[in-house]
Design a protein around this motif. Structure first.
Motif, short mmCIF file in Angstrom:
data_model
loop_
_atom_site.label_atom_id
_atom_site.label_comp_id
_atom_site.label_asym_id
_atom_site.label_seq_id
_atom_site.Cartn_x
_atom_site.Cartn_y
_atom_site.Cartn_z
N ILE A 12 30.63 41.89 47.94
CA ILE A 12 31.94 42.75 47.78
C ILE A 12 31.99 43.59 46.49
N VAL A 13 32.10 44.96 46.46
CA VAL A 13 32.30 45.73 45.35
C VAL A 13 33.83 45.72 45.31
N VAL A 14 34.26 45.53 43.92
CA VAL A 14 35.70 45.58 43.64
C VAL A 14 35.92 47.09 42.57
N GLY A 15 36.78 47.77 43.22
CA GLY A 15 37.12 48.94 42.23
C GLY A 15 38.61 48.81 41.75
N GLY A 16 39.38 48.11 42.59
CA GLY A 16 40.84 47.98 42.60
C GLY A 16 41.17 46.72 41.99
N ILE A 17 42.44 46.22 42.22
CA ILE A 17 43.14 45.12 41.81
C ILE A 17 42.91 43.83 42.74
N VAL A 18 42.64 42.83 42.34
CA VAL A 18 42.49 41.63 43.24
C VAL A 18 43.36 40.54 42.37
N LEU A 19 44.39 40.10 43.05
CA LEU A 19 45.09 38.83 42.63
C LEU A 19 44.65 37.79 43.60
N GLY A 20 43.52 37.18 43.47
CA GLY A 20 43.05 35.98 44.22
C GLY A 20 41.63 35.60 44.10
N ASP A 21 41.09 34.87 44.66
CA ASP A 21 39.79 34.38 44.56
C ASP A 21 38.99 35.30 45.34
N ILE A 22 37.52 35.45 45.02
CA ILE A 22 36.72 35.93 45.65
C ILE A 22 35.37 35.32 45.88
N TYR A 23 34.96 35.05 47.08
CA TYR A 23 33.71 34.49 47.41
C TYR A 23 32.75 35.20 48.36
N ALA A 24 31.49 35.56 47.65
CA ALA A 24 30.58 36.54 48.14
C ALA A 24 29.35 35.85 47.99
N PRO A 25 28.54 35.03 48.85
CA PRO A 25 27.46 34.70 48.25
C PRO A 25 26.22 35.50 48.00
N ASN A 26 26.06 36.88 48.62
CA ASN A 26 24.95 37.69 48.48
C ASN A 26 25.46 38.67 47.17
N PHE B 80 39.11 40.53 33.93
CA PHE B 80 38.60 39.24 34.74
C PHE B 80 39.26 38.07 34.15
N HIS B 81 40.09 37.59 34.81
CA HIS B 81 40.66 36.04 34.38
C HIS B 81 40.50 35.20 35.60
N GLY B 82 39.80 34.32 35.15
CA GLY B 82 39.29 33.17 36.11
C GLY B 82 37.84 32.41 35.82
N HIS B 83 37.78 31.56 36.76
CA HIS B 83 36.70 30.82 36.53
C HIS B 83 35.38 31.54 37.59
N CYS B 84 34.31 31.40 36.94
CA CYS B 84 33.36 32.07 37.61
C CYS B 84 31.95 31.07 37.86
N ILE B 85 31.55 31.13 39.10
CA ILE B 85 30.35 30.33 39.71
C ILE B 85 29.27 31.36 40.08
N ALA B 86 28.21 31.51 39.26
CA ALA B 86 27.30 32.51 39.59
C ALA B 86 25.69 31.73 39.32
N LEU B 87 25.24 31.35 40.39
CA LEU B 87 24.01 30.48 40.40
C LEU B 87 23.21 31.22 41.66
N LYS B 88 21.97 31.48 41.03
CA LYS B 88 21.14 32.11 41.93
C LYS B 88 20.40 31.33 43.02
N LYS B 89 20.17 30.07 42.65
CA LYS B 89 19.43 29.11 43.57
C LYS B 89 20.53 28.74 44.69
N GLU B 90 20.33 28.97 46.07
CA GLU B 90 21.15 28.76 47.16
C GLU B 90 21.93 27.25 47.08
N GLU B 91 21.08 26.34 47.01
CA GLU B 91 21.36 24.85 46.85
C GLU B 91 22.47 24.72 45.92
N GLU B 92 21.97 25.12 44.54
CA GLU B 92 22.75 24.85 43.38
C GLU B 92 24.16 25.51 43.62
N PHE B 93 23.99 26.74 44.10
CA PHE B 93 25.49 27.50 44.30
C PHE B 93 26.21 26.86 45.35
#
Length: 135
Positions: free
Chosen positions: A63-77, A104-117
């Motif tokens: 996902i590429v975001v240029g606007g406003i999002v009020l909600g969670d974003i999930y995109a593994p790639n 950006f206001h929220g929690h972030c999970i950004a882990l490169k290894k697929e299993e850990e992610f």
């Protein structure tokens, strides 16, 4: 935008001035320049234009975001937040790019290894479900 190179043909467009009320599920590449009041889900990639406003969660490969999002974003790639974007919600991805001046206001999970992610995403999702049920 290295993570958007697989499929470059846009299957669905929600144009500037358009408004959708309800969840949107689509196959392939989506571009949103209008407003969505509901969740957005794609089997491919999503581009959120700088005038777009989404009140709901977004799920896609990348996902590429240029606007406003009020909600969670999930995109593994991958997720890229452009300088014009504002995200109030949680982010989960294996690759994250954030330009200057992003809100950006929220929690972030950004882990490169697929299993850990996958493990961290599942644990966070379970915690959020429990919190949403708590009084």
């Amino acid at each position: 935008m290295g993570f958007l190179t697989d499929d470059i043909s846009i299957n669905t467009i929600i144009g500037l001035g358009s408004a959708v009320s309800g969840d949107v599920h689509a196959n392939g590449f989506i571009r949103v320049d209008g407003d969505i009041d509901g969740n957005l889900e794609s089997t491919g990639n999503i581009i959120i234009g700088d005038k777009a406003r989404i009140n709901g969660s977004i799920t896609a490969l990348s996902i590429v975001v240029g606007g406003i999002v009020l909600g969670d974003i999930y995109a593994p790639n991958g997720i890229k937040l452009l300088s014009s974007s504002a995200v109030i919600g949680n982010i989960a991805t294996r690759k994250l790019e954030i330009e200057e001046n992003v809100i950006f206001h929220g929690h972030c999970i950004a882990l490169k290894k697929e299993e850990e992610f996958n493990q961290a995403s599942e644990q966070f999702s379970n915690e959020m479900s429990i919190r949403s049920k708590a009084i």
